[in-house]
Scaffold this motif. Structure first.
Motif, PDB file in Angstrom:
ATOM      1  N   ILE A 240      17.804  22.862  23.464  1.00  0.00           N
ATOM      2  CA  ILE A 240      17.583  23.145  21.699  1.00  0.00           C
ATOM      3  C   ILE A 240      17.074  21.880  21.242  1.00  0.00           C
ATOM      4  CG2 ILE A 240      19.720  24.044  20.200  1.00  0.00           C
ATOM      5  CD1 ILE A 240      20.513  25.657  22.311  1.00  0.00           C
ATOM      6  N   GLY A 241      18.037  21.132  21.270  1.00  0.00           N
ATOM      7  CA  GLY A 241      17.712  19.482  20.635  1.00  0.00           C
ATOM      8  C   GLY A 241      16.750  18.962  20.896  1.00  0.00           C
ATOM      9  N   LEU A 242      15.541  19.417  21.249  1.00  0.00           N
ATOM     10  CA  LEU A 242      14.479  19.632  21.368  1.00  0.00           C
ATOM     11  C   LEU A 242      13.615  20.375  20.924  1.00  0.00           C
ATOM     12  CD1 LEU A 242      11.622  17.299  23.051  1.00  0.00           C
ATOM     13  CD2 LEU A 242      11.230  18.976  24.378  1.00  0.00           C
ATOM     14  N   ALA A 243      13.981  21.146  20.365  1.00  0.00           N
ATOM     15  CA  ALA A 243      13.235  22.268  19.720  1.00  0.00           C
ATOM     16  C   ALA A 243      13.373  21.809  18.530  1.00  0.00           C
ATOM     17  CB  ALA A 243      13.775  24.206  19.862  1.00  0.00           C
ATOM     18  N   ILE A 244      15.229  21.931  17.997  1.00  0.00           N
ATOM     19  CA  ILE A 244      15.072  21.445  16.665  1.00  0.00           C
ATOM     20  C   ILE A 244      14.633  20.154  15.680  1.00  0.00           C
ATOM     21  CG2 ILE A 244      17.717  20.791  15.498  1.00  0.00           C
ATOM     22  CD1 ILE A 244      18.960  22.608  16.704  1.00  0.00           C
ATOM     23  N   GLY A 245      14.848  18.953  16.825  1.00  0.00           N
ATOM     24  CA  GLY A 245      13.993  17.910  16.724  1.00  0.00           C
ATOM     25  C   GLY A 245      12.437  17.871  16.498  1.00  0.00           C
ATOM     26  N   MET A 246      11.629  19.106  16.614  1.00  0.00           N
ATOM     27  CA  MET A 246      10.521  19.415  16.505  1.00  0.00           C
ATOM     28  C   MET A 246      10.131  20.118  15.404  1.00  0.00           C
ATOM     29  SD  MET A 246       8.554  20.594  19.979  1.00  0.00           S
ATOM     30  CE  MET A 246       8.815  22.180  20.013  1.00  0.00           C
ATOM     31  N   VAL A 247      11.317  21.139  15.502  1.00  0.00           N
ATOM     32  CA  VAL A 247      11.506  21.347  14.165  1.00  0.00           C
ATOM     33  C   VAL A 247      11.829  20.801  12.475  1.00  0.00           C
ATOM     34  CG1 VAL A 247      12.588  23.025  12.024  1.00  0.00           C
ATOM     35  CG2 VAL A 247      12.173  24.210  14.829  1.00  0.00           C
ATOM     36  N   GLN A 248      11.905  19.829  12.918  1.00  0.00           N
ATOM     37  CA  GLN A 248      12.448  18.600  12.190  1.00  0.00           C
ATOM     38  C   GLN A 248      11.857  18.075  11.277  1.00  0.00           C
ATOM     39  OE1 GLN A 248      16.295  17.194  13.312  1.00  0.00           O
ATOM     40  NE2 GLN A 248      17.498  18.184  11.953  1.00  0.00           N
TER      41      GLN A 248
END
Length: 89
Positions: free
Chosen positions: A31-39
């Motif tokens: 989840i952190g990786l996915a949100i980091g890519m979106v950010q």
């Protein structure tokens, strides 16, 4: 109790600890990786944006694999208690 027995008990305890923590930590990592890519794509650099989805994801992971985790802990504890007479005597 020989040093080999102590090492075996410690090794098994570490293995159980890794198995118990893996589902929750891997969920938070994904989840952190996915949100980091979106950010990174949107250039929104808000630190608190990833906290709630990670928390919810970890809760879902615990709800999904909690039964298995509890079974693993009970199985390990029973094996540990059953081995006490052999360790002492």
């Amino acid at each position: 109790m020989t040093p080999e027995m102590v090492i075996d008990v410690g090794r098994e305890a570490l293995l159980v600890m890794v198995l118990l923590s893996a589902p929750v930590l891997l969920t938070a990592l994904g989840i952190g990786l996915a949100i980091g890519m979106v950010q990174a794509a949107t250039q929104i650099q808000e630190m608190t944006l990833s906290f709630i989805p990670k928390l919810l994801g970890m809760f879902v992971a615990l709800a999904v694999v909690g039964h298995w985790m509890l079974g693993l802990m009970v199985e390990y504890t029973v094996r540990l208690y059953d081995s006490i007479p052999g360790v002492i005597g």
